[in-house]
Motif scaffolding. Structure first.
Motif, PDB file in Angstrom:
ATOM      1  N   ARG A  53       0.822  -1.201   0.000  1.00 57.53           N
ATOM      2  CA  ARG A  53       0.000   0.000   0.000  1.00 57.53           C
ATOM      3  C   ARG A  53       0.853   1.247   0.000  1.00 57.53           C
ATOM      4  NH1 ARG A  53      -3.780  -0.869   5.120  1.00 57.53           N
ATOM      5  NH2 ARG A  53      -3.229   1.325   5.215  1.00 57.53           N
ATOM      6  N   THR A  54       0.244   2.357  -0.333  1.00 55.63           N
ATOM      7  CA  THR A  54       0.967   3.634  -0.274  1.00 55.63           C
ATOM      8  C   THR A  54       1.064   4.168   1.142  1.00 55.63           C
ATOM      9  OG1 THR A  54      -1.084   4.833  -0.749  1.00 55.63           O
ATOM     10  CG2 THR A  54       0.343   4.255  -2.628  1.00 55.63           C
ATOM     11  N   ASN A  55       0.095   3.883   2.000  1.00 57.00           N
ATOM     12  CA  ASN A  55       0.119   4.327   3.410  1.00 57.00           C
ATOM     13  C   ASN A  55       0.411   5.824   3.517  1.00 57.00           C
ATOM     14  OD1 ASN A  55      -0.357   1.703   4.373  1.00 57.00           O
ATOM     15  ND2 ASN A  55       1.827   1.228   4.316  1.00 57.00           N
ATOM     16  N   ASP A  56      -0.328   6.622   2.761  1.00 54.82           N
ATOM     17  CA  ASP A  56      -0.079   8.058   2.743  1.00 54.82           C
ATOM     18  C   ASP A  56      -1.119   8.860   3.504  1.00 54.82           C
ATOM     19  OD1 ASP A  56      -2.158   7.635   1.007  1.00 54.82           O
ATOM     20  OD2 ASP A  56      -1.185   8.559  -0.740  1.00 54.82           O
ATOM     21  N   THR A  57      -1.878   8.183   4.368  1.00 57.61           N
ATOM     22  CA  THR A  57      -2.761   8.874   5.298  1.00 57.61           C
ATOM     23  C   THR A  57      -2.376   8.475   6.715  1.00 57.61           C
ATOM     24  OG1 THR A  57      -4.485   7.180   5.500  1.00 57.61           O
ATOM     25  CG2 THR A  57      -4.626   8.655   3.585  1.00 57.61           C
ATOM     26  N   VAL A  58      -2.786   9.279   7.675  1.00 61.64           N
ATOM     27  CA  VAL A  58      -2.472   8.977   9.068  1.00 61.64           C
ATOM     28  C   VAL A  58      -3.000   7.608   9.466  1.00 61.64           C
ATOM     29  CG1 VAL A  58      -2.985   9.628  11.454  1.00 61.64           C
ATOM     30  CG2 VAL A  58      -2.290  11.384   9.807  1.00 61.64           C
ATOM     31  N   ALA A  59      -4.262   7.326   9.108  1.00 60.75           N
ATOM     32  CA  ALA A  59      -4.861   6.056   9.517  1.00 60.75           C
ATOM     33  C   ALA A  59      -4.147   4.873   8.884  1.00 60.75           C
ATOM     34  CB  ALA A  59      -6.346   6.053   9.150  1.00 60.75           C
ATOM     35  N   GLU A  60      -3.796   4.997   7.614  1.00 64.94           N
ATOM     36  CA  GLU A  60      -3.134   3.889   6.933  1.00 64.94           C
ATOM     37  C   GLU A  60      -1.755   3.621   7.517  1.00 64.94           C
ATOM     38  OE1 GLU A  60      -5.267   4.475   2.564  1.00 64.94           O
ATOM     39  OE2 GLU A  60      -3.286   5.315   2.955  1.00 64.94           O
ATOM     40  N   LEU A  61      -0.962   4.669   7.696  1.00 68.11           N
ATOM     41  CA  LEU A  61       0.405   4.469   8.176  1.00 68.11           C
ATOM     42  C   LEU A  61       0.421   3.976   9.615  1.00 68.11           C
ATOM     43  CD1 LEU A  61       3.404   4.583   7.629  1.00 68.11           C
ATOM     44  CD2 LEU A  61       3.389   6.983   8.364  1.00 68.11           C
ATOM     45  N   THR A  62      -0.350   4.615  10.499  1.00 72.51           N
ATOM     46  CA  THR A  62      -0.338   4.174  11.896  1.00 72.51           C
ATOM     47  C   THR A  62      -0.990   2.811  12.054  1.00 72.51           C
ATOM     48  OG1 THR A  62      -2.371   5.442  12.336  1.00 72.51           O
ATOM     49  CG2 THR A  62      -0.269   6.511  12.851  1.00 72.51           C
ATOM     50  N   GLY A  63      -1.905   2.462  11.152  1.00 75.16           N
ATOM     51  CA  GLY A  63      -2.498   1.132  11.196  1.00 75.16           C
ATOM     52  C   GLY A  63      -1.512   0.042  10.828  1.00 75.16           C
ATOM     53  N   CYS A  64      -0.550   0.390   9.975  1.00 69.43           N
ATOM     54  CA  CYS A  64       0.425  -0.607   9.528  1.00 69.43           C
ATOM     55  C   CYS A  64       1.678  -0.639  10.389  1.00 69.43           C
ATOM     56  CB  CYS A  64       0.811  -0.338   8.076  1.00 69.43           C
ATOM     57  SG  CYS A  64      -0.454  -0.878   6.890  1.00 69.43           S
ATOM     58  N   VAL A  65       1.971   0.424  11.097  1.00 71.88           N
ATOM     59  CA  VAL A  65       3.110   0.431  12.025  1.00 71.88           C
ATOM     60  C   VAL A  65       2.641  -0.239  13.312  1.00 71.88           C
ATOM     61  CG1 VAL A  65       4.622   1.893  13.426  1.00 71.88           C
ATOM     62  CG2 VAL A  65       4.206   2.453  11.025  1.00 71.88           C
ATOM     63  N   THR A  66       3.107  -1.453  13.556  1.00 79.36           N
ATOM     64  CA  THR A  66       2.591  -2.257  14.653  1.00 79.36           C
ATOM     65  C   THR A  66       3.678  -2.629  15.651  1.00 79.36           C
ATOM     66  OG1 THR A  66       3.007  -4.394  13.605  1.00 79.36           O
ATOM     67  CG2 THR A  66       0.915  -3.286  13.073  1.00 79.36           C
ATOM     68  N   LEU A  67       3.247  -2.964  16.847  1.00 78.77           N
ATOM     69  CA  LEU A  67       4.179  -3.461  17.857  1.00 78.77           C
ATOM     70  C   LEU A  67       4.868  -4.744  17.379  1.00 78.77           C
ATOM     71  CD1 LEU A  67       5.402  -3.330  20.707  1.00 78.77           C
ATOM     72  CD2 LEU A  67       3.390  -4.594  21.523  1.00 78.77           C
ATOM     73  N   ASP A  68       4.124  -5.619  16.719  1.00 80.65           N
ATOM     74  CA  ASP A  68       4.732  -6.849  16.206  1.00 80.65           C
ATOM     75  C   ASP A  68       5.864  -6.536  15.241  1.00 80.65           C
ATOM     76  OD1 ASP A  68       3.096  -8.460  17.691  1.00 80.65           O
ATOM     77  OD2 ASP A  68       1.725  -8.948  16.048  1.00 80.65           O
ATOM     78  N   GLY A  69       5.650  -5.535  14.388  1.00 86.41           N
ATOM     79  CA  GLY A  69       6.677  -5.163  13.438  1.00 86.41           C
ATOM     80  C   GLY A  69       7.917  -4.613  14.112  1.00 86.41           C
ATOM     81  N   VAL A  70       7.727  -3.744  15.105  1.00 84.40           N
ATOM     82  CA  VAL A  70       8.868  -3.185  15.831  1.00 84.40           C
ATOM     83  C   VAL A  70       9.610  -4.280  16.580  1.00 84.40           C
ATOM     84  CG1 VAL A  70       9.573  -1.539  17.614  1.00 84.40           C
ATOM     85  CG2 VAL A  70       7.732  -0.936  16.030  1.00 84.40           C
ATOM     86  N   MET A  71       8.868  -5.185  17.210  1.00 84.57           N
ATOM     87  CA  MET A  71       9.504  -6.259  17.965  1.00 84.57           C
ATOM     88  C   MET A  71      10.279  -7.207  17.050  1.00 84.57           C
ATOM     89  SD  MET A  71       9.098  -5.706  21.137  1.00 84.57           S
ATOM     90  CE  MET A  71       9.757  -7.282  21.686  1.00 84.57           C
ATOM     91  N   GLU A  72       9.833  -7.370  15.818  1.00 83.19           N
ATOM     92  CA  GLU A  72      10.597  -8.188  14.862  1.00 83.19           C
ATOM     93  C   GLU A  72      12.011  -7.639  14.713  1.00 83.19           C
ATOM     94  OE1 GLU A  72      10.716  -9.121  10.068  1.00 83.19           O
ATOM     95  OE2 GLU A  72       8.935  -8.192  10.944  1.00 83.19           O
ATOM     96  N   HIS A  73      12.136  -6.318  14.584  1.00 82.23           N
ATOM     97  CA  HIS A  73      13.456  -5.712  14.433  1.00 82.23           C
ATOM     98  C   HIS A  73      14.253  -5.797  15.736  1.00 82.23           C
ATOM     99  CE1 HIS A  73      11.741  -4.455  10.719  1.00 82.23           C
ATOM    100  NE2 HIS A  73      10.957  -3.536  11.261  1.00 82.23           N
ATOM    101  N   LEU A  74      13.583  -5.631  16.854  1.00 81.13           N
ATOM    102  CA  LEU A  74      14.289  -5.716  18.137  1.00 81.13           C
ATOM    103  C   LEU A  74      14.813  -7.121  18.404  1.00 81.13           C
ATOM    104  CD1 LEU A  74      12.066  -3.418  20.373  1.00 81.13           C
ATOM    105  CD2 LEU A  74      14.385  -2.979  19.567  1.00 81.13           C
ATOM    106  N   ARG A  75      14.053  -8.119  17.998  1.00 81.84           N
ATOM    107  CA  ARG A  75      14.554  -9.495  18.151  1.00 81.84           C
ATOM    108  C   ARG A  75      15.795  -9.708  17.290  1.00 81.84           C
ATOM    109  NH1 ARG A  75       8.935 -10.558  18.763  1.00 81.84           N
ATOM    110  NH2 ARG A  75       8.663 -10.799  16.519  1.00 81.84           N
ATOM    111  N   GLU A  76      15.818  -9.095  16.122  1.00 83.24           N
ATOM    112  CA  GLU A  76      17.016  -9.186  15.281  1.00 83.24           C
ATOM    113  C   GLU A  76      18.205  -8.524  15.972  1.00 83.24           C
ATOM    114  OE1 GLU A  76      17.673 -10.688  12.447  1.00 83.24           O
ATOM    115  OE2 GLU A  76      15.656 -11.444  12.012  1.00 83.24           O
TER     116      GLU A  76
END
Length: 545
Positions: free
Chosen positions: A45-68
Motif C-alpha cells: 500500500r501507499t500508506n499516505d494517510t495517518v490512519a493507513e500508516l499508523t495502522g500498519c506500524v505495529t508493535l509486532d513489526g517493531v519487535m521483529e526488528h528488536l529481536r534481530e
C-alpha cells in the motif's frame, strides 16, 4: 529513485477497522480508512494517510526488528557498540531492510575513539588496607590505558583544604608541577582548570605509573570524578575519586588496576532517503544505532532504531511533498560522534535544505513516562548555551497533537542537548522528539498518569547488560511508534508551522492549534517532580576537566 518491488514479504495484522493498534487508547479521527485498500497487505500500500500508516506500524513489526538486534548482540559478545562486529551487523540489517523496501541507502564512515573497559580494581595497600568499590569510591577515566600498578601515591600541587574559588586548582596542569616527582609513583592530582587528559599526559611524561584524580572539594565538587581523557593515547591507567578519599591518600601505597581497550576504530552512520516532490525541504528523523559495550542496548537505543525501521518500511510506497531522510547514528554513546560528524560534513547549502530534525532515543522504557522535548520551553528553559531554534516549539506540538487525540498524558523534558539533536540545534535546525526516561527516578504523581513504580528509574537497566529484549514496556513502545509515524507523515506533507514552507495538510491529521488549551498536557508538573519527566542525561564518557 526507482522503487523496487522486491520488498521482504511481511504480513502485519491490523486491528478492527477504524482503530489504531495502540494499547488502551482511542482511535484517531478518520481512522476508518485504516482497512487495507482492496485487502492489500501493508507492504503493498501507499500508506499516505495517518490512519493507513499508523495502522500498519505495529508493535509486532517493531519487535521483529528488536529481536534481530538482540540476536545480533547475542552472536557478538552481548553488545552492539560502535567499532564492534555487533554494530556492523546492526548496520547491515538496517541497510538490507531499507533497501528491500525501496529506500536509497548510504553508509557514512568515520573514525572515532573507541573505549571498552573490561575490569578494574582500586585499593589501599599500606599503611592501612582498604578495598574500594567502582562507581561508589572510584571511576575509571574514559580512554584510560590498561595497567596493574602498586606504588606510592605522591601529591602534585594539590590544595587541601580546597581552594576558595571553584575550578581554580592547577594541579598537574603544567610540566613544572612534577619537578621532584619520583618516577614510578602514582600521581595524585586534583580536578581544576585544565583537561584531565593534560594532567595525565604531564604525569606520564614525568614517569608516573598511574594517575588518581580527586575532586576539587568545594560544594558541588565533592563526588567521584567521572571523567574522560578525551581520546586514546595514554599509556598508564587513570581513575577518579571523591575529594574526601583523594585528599587523604598522599604517601599511601595504592593499587590501581585497569583492563580496557582504548584505540581509534572505524564506524559509520546509515542514511536512508525517500525522495519527495522537492529536495530542498528535507524532513529528517534519527536514532542512534549503537549500544554501550556493556550490553545489547535494546531500549537504548534499539527501541528508537527499530521504530524508525518499521515506519520506513511502511512509508516506502508513499509519494510525499517533502523528501524524508532517516538516519541511524554510530558512536552516539561516545559523545554523540555520528550525528555530529554528519552535520559538520554538510555544506551550508545542504544544511539549509534540512527543514527539521526529529530524534528518537529510548521510546520504550520499562518504567516509562511520555516525554516530548520541550521546544517551547514552557516547563524547562534550555540551559545556558543550548540554542533552541525557532520552529522547535511547533515540532513539540505535532507530538502533543497525537497524544491529545489518543487521550494520553504527556510532559515536557529538558531540551539540554544530551542526545543526537545537539548538532542539529547547534546548526540552527529546528528539532524535537520523544523520550521515555533513562536513569532518573519516576515521581509519585507520574504513576497515576502512566502506571509503573515511583522511586525507581525509568529504565533500571540503563547502560547495563540487562538492557535486553525483556527491558521494554510494550504499550509505550507501541504508542510511541505510532507517534513517530504520525509526526514523520504530518511533516512530510507540510512544514509550514515549523519553517514557513507551505505544503498540504496530511490526510487524517488533527492539528489543534493553541497548546495552552490542551486537556492532557501536564505543564508544569507538580512541585514534587524534580526535573519533571527526567531529562535525558546520557553519560557520554564523563567530564573533560
Amino acid at each position: 529513485m526507482t522503487r523496487t518491488d522486491s520488498r521482504r514479504a511481511r504480513v502485519v495484522a491490523l486491528g478492527a477497522a477504524g482503530a489504531l493498534t495502540l494499547t488502551g487508547t482511542v482511535a484517531l479521527a478518520g481512522a476508518a480508512g485504516a482497512t487495507p485498500h482492496g485487502g492489500k497487505a501493508c507492504e503493498e500500500r501507499t500508506n499516505d494517510t495517518v490512519a493507513e500508516l499508523t495502522g500498519c506500524v505495529t508493535l509486532d513489526g517493531v519487535m521483529e526488528h528488536l529481536r534481530e538486534f538482540q540476536g545480533i548482540a547475542d552472536a557478538n559478545g552481548g553488545t552492539r557498540a560502535s567499532g564492534t562486529p555487533g554494530y556492523t551487523a546492526s548496520a547491515d540489517y538496517v541497510q538490507e531492510r531499507l533497501e528491500s523496501a525501496g529506500w536509497t541507502v548510504t553508509r557514512q564512515p568515520f573514525e572515532f575513539a573507541f573505549f571498552q573497559q573490561t575490569s578494574s580494581a582500586f585499593a589501599q595497600v599500606a599503611p592501612d588496607v582498604a578495598t574500594y568499590a567502582e562507581g561508589t569510591d572510584y571511576a575509571v577515566m574514559t580512554y584510560s590505558a590498561s595497567g596493574d600498578v602498586t606504588a606510592t601515591a605522591q601529591a602534585v600541587d594539590v590544595v587541601v583544604p580546597p581552594p576558595a574559588v571553584v575550578n581554580s586548582s592547577t594541579s598537574g596542569c603544567e610540566a613544572a608541577d612534577f619537578e621532584g616527582f619520583t618516577a614510578g609513583n602514582i600521581a595524585l592530582v586534583q580536578r581544576g582548570t585544565c583537561p584531565f587528559g593534560q594532567k595525565v599526559a604531564n604525569a606520564q611524561a614525568a614517569g608516573a605509573s598511574a594517575v588518581v584524580v580527586f575532586n576539587e572539594g568545594q560544594e558541588g565538587r565533592t563526588d567521584v570524578v567521572q571523567g574522560t581523557l578525551g581520546a586514546p593515547g595514554a599509556t598508564i591507567p587513570a581513575i577518579g575519586v571523591p575529594y574526601a578519599l583523594g585528599s587523604t591518600l598522599d604517601g599511601d601505597t595504592l593499587r590501581v588496576a585497569v583492563q580496557a581497550v582504548s584505540e581509534f576504530r572505524d564506524t559509520e552512520n546509515v542514511i536512508a532517503e525517500l525522495p519527495g516532490n522537492t529536495s530542498d525541504n528535507v524532513v529528517m528523523a534519527g536514532a542512534h544505532l549503537d549500544s554501550v559495550p556493556a550490553g545489547p542496548g535494546i531500549n537504548d537505543n534499539g527501541s528508537g532504531s527499530a521504530a524508525l525501521v518499521e515506519v520506513a518500511e511502511n512509508l516506502a510506497e508513499a509519494e510525499l511533498p517533502n523528501t524524508v531522510r532517516f538516519a541511524w547514528w554510530g558512536a552516539e554513546e561516545l559523545r554523540l560522534l555520528g550525528s555530529t560528524h554528519y552535520v559538520t560534513s554538510l555544506t551550508p547549502e545542504q544544511r539549509e535544505d534540512v527543514a527539521l530534525y526529529l530524534n528518537f532515543d529510548m521510546v520504550g522504557s520499562p518504567n516509562f513516562a511520555r516525554l516530548t522535548y520541550d521546544g517551547d520551553q514552557s516547563t524547562f528553559p534550555a540551559p545556558e548555551g543550548v540554542p533552541v531554534p525557532a520552529g522547535s516549539d511547533q515540532i513539540e506540538y505535532v507530538f502533543e497533537d497525537f497524544y491529545e487525540e489518543q487521550g494520553l498524558f504527556y510532559e515536557g523534558t529538558e531540551f539540554n542537548g544530551r542526545s543526537d539533536y545537539q548538532a542539529f540545534i547547534g546548526a540552527g535546525i529546528p528539532s524535537g522528539g520523544l523520550f521515555t526516561g533513562a536513569e532518573q527516578l519516576k515521581q509519585e504523581y507520574q504513576v497515576a498518569a502512566y502506571g509503573g513504580e515511583a522511586g525507581v528509574a525509568y529504565d533500571p537497566n540503563y547502560h547495563q547488560a540487562g538492557d535486553d529484549i525483556a527491558n521494554l514496556d510494550p504499550a509505550a513502545l507501541d504508542q510511541n511508534s505510532d507517534a513517530i509515524a504520525y509526526a514523520v507523515l504530518t511533516l512530510a506533507y507540510d512544514t509550514q508551522r515549523v519553517n514557513g514552507v507551505v505544503g498540504e495538510p496530511v490526510p487524517g491529521g488533527t492539528y489543534q492549534g493553541d497548546p495552552q488549551a490542551r486537556q492532557y498536557r501536564l505543564t508544569p508538573p507538580p512541585p514534587a517532580a524534580e526535573g519533571g519527566g527526567g531529562g535525558h542525561d546520557h553519560d557520554h564518557g564523563g567530564d573533560t576537566a
